[in-house]
Design an enzyme around this catalytic site. Structure first.
Site, PDB file in Angstrom:
ATOM      1  N   GLY A  15       0.834  -1.197   0.000  1.00  0.00           N
ATOM      2  CA  GLY A  15       0.000   0.000   0.000  1.00  0.00           C
ATOM      3  C   GLY A  15       0.864   1.240   0.000  1.00  0.00           C
ATOM      4  O   GLY A  15       2.064   1.177   0.270  1.00  0.00           O
ATOM      5  N   ARG A  16       0.196   2.347  -0.298  1.00  0.00           N
ATOM      6  CA  ARG A  16       0.948   3.587  -0.389  1.00  0.00           C
ATOM      7  C   ARG A  16       0.236   4.664   0.420  1.00  0.00           C
ATOM      8  O   ARG A  16      -0.977   4.815   0.347  1.00  0.00           O
ATOM      9  CB  ARG A  16       1.022   4.016  -1.865  1.00  0.00           C
ATOM     10  CG  ARG A  16       1.943   5.175  -2.126  1.00  0.00           C
ATOM     11  CD  ARG A  16       2.114   5.372  -3.617  1.00  0.00           C
ATOM     12  NE  ARG A  16       2.762   4.224  -4.237  1.00  0.00           N
ATOM     13  CZ  ARG A  16       2.355   3.647  -5.374  1.00  0.00           C
ATOM     14  NH1 ARG A  16       1.306   4.107  -5.996  1.00  0.00           N
ATOM     15  NH2 ARG A  16       3.003   2.616  -5.868  1.00  0.00           N
ATOM     16  N   GLY A  17       0.963   5.374   1.236  1.00  0.00           N
ATOM     17  CA  GLY A  17       0.411   6.489   1.999  1.00  0.00           C
ATOM     18  C   GLY A  17       1.117   7.772   1.613  1.00  0.00           C
ATOM     19  O   GLY A  17       1.883   7.801   0.645  1.00  0.00           O
ATOM     20  N   ALA A  18       0.842   8.811   2.380  1.00  0.00           N
ATOM     21  CA  ALA A  18       1.419  10.108   2.043  1.00  0.00           C
ATOM     22  C   ALA A  18       2.914  10.155   2.313  1.00  0.00           C
ATOM     23  O   ALA A  18       3.640  10.922   1.692  1.00  0.00           O
ATOM     24  CB  ALA A  18       0.721  11.202   2.848  1.00  0.00           C
ATOM     25  N   THR A  19       3.359   9.321   3.255  1.00  0.00           N
ATOM     26  CA  THR A  19       4.769   9.408   3.612  1.00  0.00           C
ATOM     27  C   THR A  19       5.634   8.378   2.891  1.00  0.00           C
ATOM     28  O   THR A  19       6.863   8.471   2.960  1.00  0.00           O
ATOM     29  CB  THR A  19       4.943   9.223   5.131  1.00  0.00           C
ATOM     30  OG1 THR A  19       4.230   8.051   5.519  1.00  0.00           O
ATOM     31  CG2 THR A  19       4.439  10.422   5.891  1.00  0.00           C
ATOM     32  N   THR A  21       5.725   4.211   0.665  1.00  0.00           N
ATOM     33  CA  THR A  21       5.073   2.977   0.206  1.00  0.00           C
ATOM     34  C   THR A  21       5.487   1.828   1.123  1.00  0.00           C
ATOM     35  O   THR A  21       6.654   1.724   1.502  1.00  0.00           O
ATOM     36  CB  THR A  21       5.506   2.661  -1.237  1.00  0.00           C
ATOM     37  OG1 THR A  21       5.180   3.787  -2.050  1.00  0.00           O
ATOM     38  CG2 THR A  21       4.796   1.438  -1.777  1.00  0.00           C
ATOM     39  N   VAL A  22       4.509   1.023   1.474  1.00  0.00           N
ATOM     40  CA  VAL A  22       4.795  -0.132   2.330  1.00  0.00           C
ATOM     41  C   VAL A  22       4.900  -1.371   1.437  1.00  0.00           C
ATOM     42  O   VAL A  22       4.043  -1.610   0.579  1.00  0.00           O
ATOM     43  CB  VAL A  22       3.706  -0.313   3.403  1.00  0.00           C
ATOM     44  CG1 VAL A  22       3.984  -1.557   4.224  1.00  0.00           C
ATOM     45  CG2 VAL A  22       3.651   0.909   4.307  1.00  0.00           C
ATOM     46  N   LYS A  48       8.473   0.057   5.176  1.00  0.00           N
ATOM     47  CA  LYS A  48       7.937   1.328   4.678  1.00  0.00           C
ATOM     48  C   LYS A  48       9.107   2.134   4.134  1.00  0.00           C
ATOM     49  O   LYS A  48      10.002   2.550   4.891  1.00  0.00           O
ATOM     50  CB  LYS A  48       7.243   2.088   5.800  1.00  0.00           C
ATOM     51  CG  LYS A  48       6.653   3.406   5.338  1.00  0.00           C
ATOM     52  CD  LYS A  48       5.639   3.926   6.335  1.00  0.00           C
ATOM     53  CE  LYS A  48       4.802   5.013   5.724  1.00  0.00           C
ATOM     54  NZ  LYS A  48       3.629   5.319   6.511  1.00  0.00           N
ATOM     55  N   ASP A 142      -1.016  11.092  14.805  1.00  0.00           N
ATOM     56  CA  ASP A 142      -1.725  10.860  13.540  1.00  0.00           C
ATOM     57  C   ASP A 142      -2.606   9.615  13.664  1.00  0.00           C
ATOM     58  O   ASP A 142      -2.620   8.747  12.796  1.00  0.00           O
ATOM     59  CB  ASP A 142      -0.713  10.702  12.397  1.00  0.00           C
ATOM     60  CG  ASP A 142      -1.385  10.833  11.028  1.00  0.00           C
ATOM     61  OD1 ASP A 142      -2.525  11.351  10.971  1.00  0.00           O
ATOM     62  OD2 ASP A 142      -0.780  10.412  10.031  1.00  0.00           O
TER      63      ASP A 142
HETATM   64  N1  ATP Z   1       3.311  -3.542   9.053  1.00  0.00           N
HETATM   65  C1  ATP Z   1       2.457  -3.692   8.040  1.00  0.00           C
HETATM   66  N2  ATP Z   1       2.079  -4.924   7.673  1.00  0.00           N
HETATM   67  C2  ATP Z   1       1.247  -5.105   6.641  1.00  0.00           C
HETATM   68  N3  ATP Z   1       0.721  -4.092   5.926  1.00  0.00           N
HETATM   69  C3  ATP Z   1       1.055  -2.845   6.245  1.00  0.00           C
HETATM   70  C4  ATP Z   1       1.931  -2.583   7.320  1.00  0.00           C
HETATM   71  N4  ATP Z   1       2.049  -1.239   7.422  1.00  0.00           N
HETATM   72  C5  ATP Z   1       1.294  -0.724   6.476  1.00  0.00           C
HETATM   73  N5  ATP Z   1       0.687  -1.672   5.750  1.00  0.00           N
HETATM   74  C6  ATP Z   1      -0.202  -1.500   4.609  1.00  0.00           C
HETATM   75  O1  ATP Z   1       0.254  -0.431   3.825  1.00  0.00           O
HETATM   76  C7  ATP Z   1      -0.765   0.551   3.698  1.00  0.00           C
HETATM   77  C8  ATP Z   1      -0.123   1.903   3.605  1.00  0.00           C
HETATM   78  O2  ATP Z   1       0.485   2.192   4.830  1.00  0.00           O
HETATM   79  P1  ATP Z   1       0.874   3.665   5.185  1.00  0.00           P
HETATM   80  O3  ATP Z   1       1.222   3.727   6.628  1.00  0.00           O
HETATM   81  O4  ATP Z   1       1.872   4.167   4.222  1.00  0.00           O
HETATM   82  O5  ATP Z   1      -0.516   4.325   4.808  1.00  0.00           O
HETATM   83  P2  ATP Z   1      -1.344   5.419   5.507  1.00  0.00           P
HETATM   84  O6  ATP Z   1      -1.343   5.208   6.965  1.00  0.00           O
HETATM   85  O7  ATP Z   1      -2.675   5.449   4.807  1.00  0.00           O
HETATM   86  O8  ATP Z   1      -0.574   6.675   5.071  1.00  0.00           O
HETATM   87  P3  ATP Z   1      -0.010   7.851   5.912  1.00  0.00           P
HETATM   88  O9  ATP Z   1      -0.174   7.523   7.350  1.00  0.00           O
HETATM   89  O10 ATP Z   1       1.379   7.906   5.457  1.00  0.00           O
HETATM   90  O11 ATP Z   1      -0.849   8.952   5.475  1.00  0.00           O
HETATM   91  C9  ATP Z   1      -1.642   0.343   4.901  1.00  0.00           C
HETATM   92  O12 ATP Z   1      -2.951   0.764   4.687  1.00  0.00           O
HETATM   93  C10 ATP Z   1      -1.598  -1.163   5.101  1.00  0.00           C
HETATM   94  O13 ATP Z   1      -2.565  -1.767   4.266  1.00  0.00           O
END
Ligand code: ATP
Length: 586
Positions: A15-19, A21-22, A48, A142
């Protein structure tokens, strides 16, 4: 597969968030002594990889390294463990335990709200994680459903809080000097929105918003723009949904106080939520009910809240809007630490976690994953093949919990179809009709609240004045049947079928004794009268009288004809009598 440092190999994006890609990744070799978890070769982890904008900022790299010890020492059953930090050239990465399960935002969007009990218990575990980190001096800043991963352990749901420290990184002067927003608008505390000093109470505020969202499907404050949402955090009071029982509302309301000093500590929040969950549960004793009703006394504030260190000041709401020329944002979608370049689709209903109808889902926390990739069509949880017929065990567990709380449905029963009242009726051949479908499920949802199959009738709701409450323990318990409701919301009026008009009273029959032939005799008499009257009219009004030339009245003429006819008959009788006598005489 791309290597990260010498120890890890990235396999596929999760997945990808603002900070950043995981990624799902694999350990190549045992990590060094600087890692919190050495790991074994072949072990699967989540990594991440922070965005290049962050990784190329020397301030952030410095902060990342300084935070290392804090991030690595945070261990708690409800916190995703950070195992290692990798800094290599322009690459900044956090190595974490891999959590096999959806995040809470996605789960809510796909399954709808939780029951009050489930929401209270889940938030209590998140509050446990917050309490542990606050004791360690770490404020998350957050907190939102997207940062809660749902792990399955032995068929039980286990929330894991992640992204600790990321907000701290994002809060580096390198980013905040641009006055951009740090946090997620739908979950940001009023003091953060205003740039006032922040403490661990911001996380409790976030927990209150999250709890509200768990039971209703959406956060309490929404709007068309980040600015609008921030202003609501500052001045609007959350609206109480009817499905939230009193004790749970007390907790939510206390967490959402504008004044951070009036919010409970995370520890007290966890305790209070467990008391509430017990007191509003199906099998609550009167003592537990009483304790839940007094939960306010448990929600004491933190006398020494953990401060957010050297926070340079959060967003100035007036500075937020220009970042997005369309005034649109996705408050639930991502932490706003970088300029919004995303599309403005979130404007319509950016916080809804419910299945969107029509246009693109503005709440998507992940970019669309192509088919065949984990999370994409045709893939089950954790990248395993799956489909709608192959629900995640989490879903089964929650559904079962919801089913147990399902309220007895009150349905309209046509008195004519009531088997206890129905009288035997003569069978009349009728065209076959399809069996009548009983109305099922809740009434149609308001736009934006479209989670019909998941919005279970809540067991708890505001007590209705017209329904005197009865202590739960006094009511008969019937195993295997939906439980009677302690705080039952008034049943939604079922659509009433049109009532039948009462039949008009039957006319009394003129022949109540049903004498055979009476009807025919009546008809004959009636015909004779009609003929008599018609004949009289013709006789008197037509020239028939003169043609026949009698000049007699109708009645005299009739009498004459009658006499003539009876004479003929008499003659006929006489003739035949005399004829018979002569025959006999011969
Ligand atoms: N430790 C983990 N194990 C499995 N999947 C994960 C893990 N951490 C994150 N993910 C997956 O990756 C996605 C993106 O995580 P990320 O923290 O980058 O997103 P976010 O919280 O939506 O973004 P942000 O907090 O940066 O705005 C998550 O929604 C989750 O599905």
């Amino acid at each position: 597969m791309r290597p990260v440092g010498s120890k890890y190999l990235l396999e596929e994006p999760l997945g990808r968030g603002a900070t950043g890609t995981v990624w799902r990744a694999r350990q190549r070799e045992t990590a060094g002594a600087e890692a919190a978890v050495a790991g074994q070769p072949g072990e699967t982890v989540a990594i991440k990889v922070l965005k290049e904008e962050l990784a190329s900022d020397p301030d952030i790299v410095m902060r990342f390294l300084r935070e290392r010890s804090v991030l690595l020492r945070l261990t708690h059953p409800n916190i995703v463990r950070v195992r290692d930090l990798v800094v290599e050239g322009e690459l900044l990465a956090l190595v974490m335990d891999l959590v096999d399960g959806p995040d809470l935002h996605r789960y809510l969007r796909e399954n709808g709200p939780f029951t009050p009990v489930a929401a209270a218990l889940l938030t209590a575990q998140i509050a446990d994680a917050l309490a542990a980190s606050h004791t360690d001096g770490v404020v998350h800043r957050d907190l939102k459903p997207a940062n809660v991963l749902l792990k399955q352990t032995g068929g039980e749901m286990h929330p894991m809080l992640t992204d600790f420290g990321i907000a701290r990184l994002a809060d580096s002067p390198g980013l905040t000097r641009t006055h951009e927003f740090v946090g997620t608008p739908a979950y940001v505390a009023p003091e953060s929105a205003e740039g006032r000093p922040q403490t661990s109470a911001v996380d409790v505020y976030g927990a209150g918003i999250l709890l509200y969202e768990l039971v209703t499907g959406r956060p309490p404050f929404g709007g068309g723009s980040a600015l609008e949402v921030l202003h609501q955090h500052l001045s609007a009071e959350p609206r109480r949904p009817s499905t939230v029982p009193d004790p749970l509302w007390t907790v939510i309301e206390r967490c959402l106080r504008k004044n951070p000093d009036e919010r409970p500590s995370a520890e007290n929040l966890a305790r209070g939520l467990r008391v509430v969950a017990e007191g509003i549960g199906v099998h609550a004793s009167s003592a537990q009910i009483g304790a839940a009703e007094n939960v306010g006394a448990l929600l004491a504030p933190d006398p020494a809240p953990a401060p957010v260190p050297d926070a340079p000041g959060a967003a100035d709401p007036t500075q937020v809007l220009p970042q997005n020329p369309n005034g649109a944002y996705d408050p639930n979608g991502a932490t706003s630490v970088l300029p919004h370049t995303g599309n403005p689709a979130g404007a319509a209903d950016p916080t809804a976690v419910l299945p969107s109808r029509g246009a693109a889902d503005p709440t998507a926390v992940m970019p669309p994953v192509p088919s065949g990739q984990p999370g994409g069509p045709g893939q089950g949880q954790g990248g395993q093949p799956g489909g709608p017929e192959d629900p995640h065990p989490w879903q089964n567990q929650l559904r079962a919990a919801r089913d147990r709380n399902e309220q007895t449905q009150v349905q309209y029963l046509d008195p004519n179809e009531d088997p206890l009242r129905r009288r035997p009726q003569r069978q009349v051949a009728r065209p076959q009709q399809p069996p009548r479908q009983a109305p099922q499920g809740p009434p149609p949802q308001q736009p934006g609240y479209g989670y019909p199959q998941q919005q279970q009738p809540q067991r708890y709701a505001t007590p209705q004045p017209q329904q005197p409450q009865q202590p739960q323990h006094q009511r008969p318990q019937q195993p295997q049947r939906p439980q009677p409701q302690r705080y039952a919301p008034p049943p939604t009026p079922e659509p009433q079928p049109p009532r039948r008009e009462p039949r008009p009273p039957r006319q009394r029959s003129a022949n109540p004794m049903r004498i055979p032939g009476l009807g025919c005799l009546k008809g004959c008499l009636f015909t004779v009268v009609i003929l008599f009257v018609a004949g009289w009219l013709v006789w008197e009004l037509s020239p028939l009288q003169e043609w026949i030339g009698t000049g007699k009245g109708y009645w005299d003429q009739l009498s004459d004809w009658f006499g003539t006819v009876t004479g003929w008959i008499g003659d006929l009788g006489g003739d035949s009598g005399s004829g018979g006598g002569s025959t006999g005489g011969n």
